[in-house]
Design a protein around this motif. Structure first.
Motif, mmCIF file in Angstrom:
data_model
loop_
_atom_site.group_PDB
_atom_site.id
_atom_site.type_symbol
_atom_site.label_atom_id
_atom_site.label_comp_id
_atom_site.label_asym_id
_atom_site.label_seq_id
_atom_site.Cartn_x
_atom_site.Cartn_y
_atom_site.Cartn_z
ATOM 1 N N THR A 1 40.931 47.841 40.067
ATOM 2 C CA THR A 1 40.368 46.587 40.573
ATOM 3 C C THR A 1 39.091 46.759 41.381
ATOM 4 O O THR A 1 38.334 45.804 41.561
ATOM 5 C CB THR A 1 41.410 45.844 41.430
ATOM 6 O OG1 THR A 1 41.797 46.687 42.525
ATOM 7 C CG2 THR A 1 42.631 45.471 40.617
ATOM 8 N N TYR A 2 38.835 47.972 41.871
ATOM 9 C CA TYR A 2 37.643 48.223 42.683
ATOM 10 C C TYR A 2 36.487 48.785 41.869
ATOM 11 O O TYR A 2 35.382 48.953 42.386
ATOM 12 C CB TYR A 2 37.966 49.223 43.807
ATOM 13 C CG TYR A 2 38.537 50.523 43.302
ATOM 14 C CD1 TYR A 2 37.722 51.545 42.821
ATOM 15 C CD2 TYR A 2 39.910 50.727 43.257
ATOM 16 C CE1 TYR A 2 38.245 52.722 42.327
ATOM 17 C CE2 TYR A 2 40.455 51.909 42.769
ATOM 18 C CZ TYR A 2 39.617 52.894 42.307
ATOM 19 O OH TYR A 2 40.145 54.061 41.809
ATOM 20 N N CYS A 3 36.720 49.088 40.595
ATOM 21 C CA CYS A 3 35.771 49.911 39.824
ATOM 22 C C CYS A 3 35.054 49.098 38.758
ATOM 23 O O CYS A 3 35.668 48.335 37.999
ATOM 24 C CB CYS A 3 36.526 51.069 39.168
ATOM 25 S SG CYS A 3 35.436 52.228 38.311
ATOM 26 N N ILE A 4 33.753 49.319 38.668
ATOM 27 C CA ILE A 4 32.928 48.577 37.718
ATOM 28 C C ILE A 4 32.642 49.374 36.444
ATOM 29 O O ILE A 4 32.014 48.893 35.507
ATOM 30 C CB ILE A 4 31.609 48.147 38.395
ATOM 31 C CG1 ILE A 4 30.992 46.961 37.661
ATOM 32 C CG2 ILE A 4 30.646 49.320 38.530
ATOM 33 C CD1 ILE A 4 29.911 46.252 38.437
ATOM 34 N N VAL A 5 33.142 50.607 36.378
ATOM 35 C CA VAL A 5 32.840 51.490 35.249
ATOM 36 C C VAL A 5 33.201 50.893 33.886
ATOM 37 O O VAL A 5 32.414 51.010 32.940
ATOM 38 C CB VAL A 5 33.505 52.870 35.441
ATOM 39 C CG1 VAL A 5 33.518 53.668 34.141
ATOM 40 C CG2 VAL A 5 32.753 53.665 36.504
ATOM 41 N N GLY B 1 31.674 41.555 40.598
ATOM 42 C CA GLY B 1 32.196 41.560 39.240
ATOM 43 C C GLY B 1 33.552 42.208 39.106
ATOM 44 O O GLY B 1 34.172 42.132 38.043
ATOM 45 N N THR B 2 34.042 42.860 40.176
ATOM 46 C CA THR B 2 35.371 43.479 40.137
ATOM 47 C C THR B 2 36.386 42.568 40.825
ATOM 48 O O THR B 2 36.039 41.826 41.751
ATOM 49 C CB THR B 2 35.373 44.844 40.838
ATOM 50 O OG1 THR B 2 35.034 44.672 42.228
ATOM 51 C CG2 THR B 2 34.367 45.784 40.196
ATOM 52 N N PRO B 3 37.662 42.622 40.411
ATOM 53 C CA PRO B 3 38.688 41.786 41.037
ATOM 54 C C PRO B 3 38.818 42.004 42.544
ATOM 55 O O PRO B 3 39.022 41.047 43.299
ATOM 56 C CB PRO B 3 39.970 42.203 40.306
ATOM 57 C CG PRO B 3 39.500 42.678 38.966
ATOM 58 C CD PRO B 3 38.188 43.352 39.235
ATOM 59 N N ALA B 4 38.704 43.237 42.996
ATOM 60 C CA ALA B 4 38.870 43.528 44.426
ATOM 61 C C ALA B 4 37.799 42.848 45.272
ATOM 62 O O ALA B 4 38.037 42.523 46.441
ATOM 63 C CB ALA B 4 38.861 45.030 44.661
#
Length: 519
Positions: free
Chosen positions: A236-240, A415-418
């Motif tokens: 949830t924290y990662c945009i990769v 853009g990430t859920p977190a």
């Protein structure tokens, strides 16, 4: 004027026209809107990314520099500034290889460069700020040298908000491209030289696997070997997953051929590279072949050292452990990011394993490989992390006995859920937790280093120490930095060094006399 000079002059004239157009434009927003319309249709979409089918990926072996661009860089120079992870470093090697085949030469001097590319990272806000700072610093140079091409590429370029900001506020940038279309660099440079507008080519659809790309590697001792692209985990924290796309594995035979080629060139160490390297092969439909199988095949190749990074605990399977236990050129240093010691936080991160799962994996690894060295990544201050949850991370750090860790305060990425979560943890508390965690990391690292005093270790010598040109530096099999005095003829070789002093993050030693290269 010959054909080559005519092409070059046309490019210079076009850039001059481009600068004048920007200066004379009455509405910057109008230009930005024009470009943005083109970009939005291709911007990354997390929902589409989740639904992506593996059969969409094709493998190509026909890369070539277009004939009309094969000498375009003759007499010119390029500079690539790289931010972020090993994957970005590897992408830079590929871009340097392509530009070199186009006739360009590398330079480290901004003022000498005819092309400057900023290969960007989107993982942390600080990296993004550095890039925009550099973009601002390059503007006076662009005004002074209007024929200079400035490009922004890499993960940041896959973010719609970043592209929008460049289009609106930094119109001295000539070229924006993403992570999926690096192989199109010759065509993009051509468009930047001769086109009428800023070039924006960002693909939301993952690129195919392009083999036979040229590379200019750093040095002749250690090499990155990319074995897959993208990630399907959607933490949830990662945009990769949005910037690099879903997982696409290279075929085993292509990877093995590349490793054999590196051996023939004299390389002593390779690191198999992927955003989630343990997931290698899971996208294959016609064969059952994973990272353990690949490591087993590379184990048979005559190269002294083989590493891999970065692992996801969820995909670290029994087959891989079984193969790593064979030892030999498969090193027993394993980087295994845990991110948090709290099952509750891990669930919020969508890591899809618990604290207990992770500890069980560690137990399996240590049973099969008793002397394994484990290092990790840890995030503190995830939204609404409690003191109790942070303490669980501290106790996990001690229980596993990590010998090193990359530690971070959580950084929200658009853009990430977190990033949508409300956070009630004060920044001062997050910094205090990071300080406490780093104290523990330092303590455990220092304790592990002390065990080496008086022992003799095998060191792959990489060159001079950064602090003292009279001292050589290299790494042990367990990735410990060693500084020692020795002949320059040992650079590029594996030598034996007796450790005389242990520090928190490095070892000092004396080269054993009459040592020979260890293969």
């Amino acid at each position: 004027m010959n054909e080559e000079q005519r092409i070059q002059q046309a490019g210079i004239n076009q850039v001059d026209n481009n600068i004048e157009r920007i200066k004379n434009t009455k509405s910057d927003d109008m230009i930005a809107k024009y470009f943005q319309t083109s970009y939005e249709a291709q911007s990354p979409d997390i929902k589409k990314a989740r639904k992506r089918l593996n059969e969409d990926v094709q493998i190509h072996y026909d890369f070539a520099i277009p004939e009309d661009m094969a000498t375009i860089g003759k007499g010119k120079k390029f500079l690539i500034r790289t931010y972020g992870c090993q994957m970005n470093e590897h992408d830079t090697e590929v871009m340097a290889g392509i530009l070199t085949e186009m006739g360009y030469e590398a330079t480290s001097d901004t003022n000498d460069a005819d092309i400057i590319l900023l290969n960007t990272c989107a993982i942390r806000e600080n990296a993004e700020n550095k890039v925009f700072g550099e973009i601002g610093h390059l503007k006076p140079l662009k005004i002074e040298k209007p024929d200079l091409i400035i490009g922004v590429c890499g993960c940041m370029s896959q973010e719609e908000s970043v592209v929008d900001r460049i289009l609106k506020k930094h119109q001295h940038i000539d070229l924006i491209f993403g992570t999926h279309n690096i192989h199109r660099l010759p065509q993009l440079v051509k468009e930047a030289l001769f086109g009428k507008e800023m070039i924006v080519e960002v693909w939301s659809k993952e690129g195919d696997v392009i083999e036979n790309l040229p590379k200019v590697r750093k040095g002749k001792i250690k090499a990155w070997v990319n074995i897959m692209y993208g990630c399907d985990k959607f933490c949830t924290y990662c945009i990769v997953p949005m910037t690099r796309g879903k997982e696409r594995s290279r075929l085993p035979q292509d990877i093995i051929q590349e490793v054999r080629h590196l051996v023939a060139q004299g390389y002593q160490e390779v690191t198999l590279l992927g955003q989630n390297v343990n997931a290698y092969g899971k996208d294959f439909e016609d064969i059952e072949y994973g990272l353990g199988d690949l490591m087993n095949d590379i184990h048979k190749i005559d190269i002294p050292r083989v590493r891999f990074t970065t692992s996801h605990p969820r995909d670290f399977d029994d087959r891989l452990i079984e193969v790593l236990a064979k030892g030999g050129n498969l090193l027993d240093h394993i980087h295994l990011p845990v991110q948090s010691g709290s099952s509750e936080i891990l669930k919020k991160m969508n890591r899809k394993y618990t604290r207990e799962d992770y500890l069980e994996l560690v137990r399996k690894i240590r049973k099969a490989i008793p002397n394994a060295t484990l290092t990790t990544d840890i995030i503190v201050g995830f939204p609404n992390e409690t003191e109790e949850q942070f303490e669980e991370t501290m106790t996990l750090m001690e229980e596993v006995g990590f010998e090193a860790a990359y530690t971070y305060i959580y950084s929200p990425r658009e853009g990430t859920p977190a990033a949508r979560k409300k956070d009630d943890v004060p920044e001062s508390v997050k910094k205090q937790r990071l300080y406490r965690l780093n104290e523990l990391v330092n303590k455990q690292s220092a304790a592990s280093m002390k065990t080496y005093k008086g022992k003799t270790v095998k060191v792959l010598v990489e060159g001079e120490s950064k602090k003292d040109p009279d001292i050589l530096a290299g790494y042990t099999e367990k990735n410990k930095l060693v500084n020692f005095k020795g002949p320059r003829s040992s650079i590029g070789k594996i030598v034996e060094v007796e450790i005389t002093e242990a520090k928190t993050w490095s070892l000092d030693g004396v080269m054993v006399e009459n040592t020979v290269e260890v293969n």
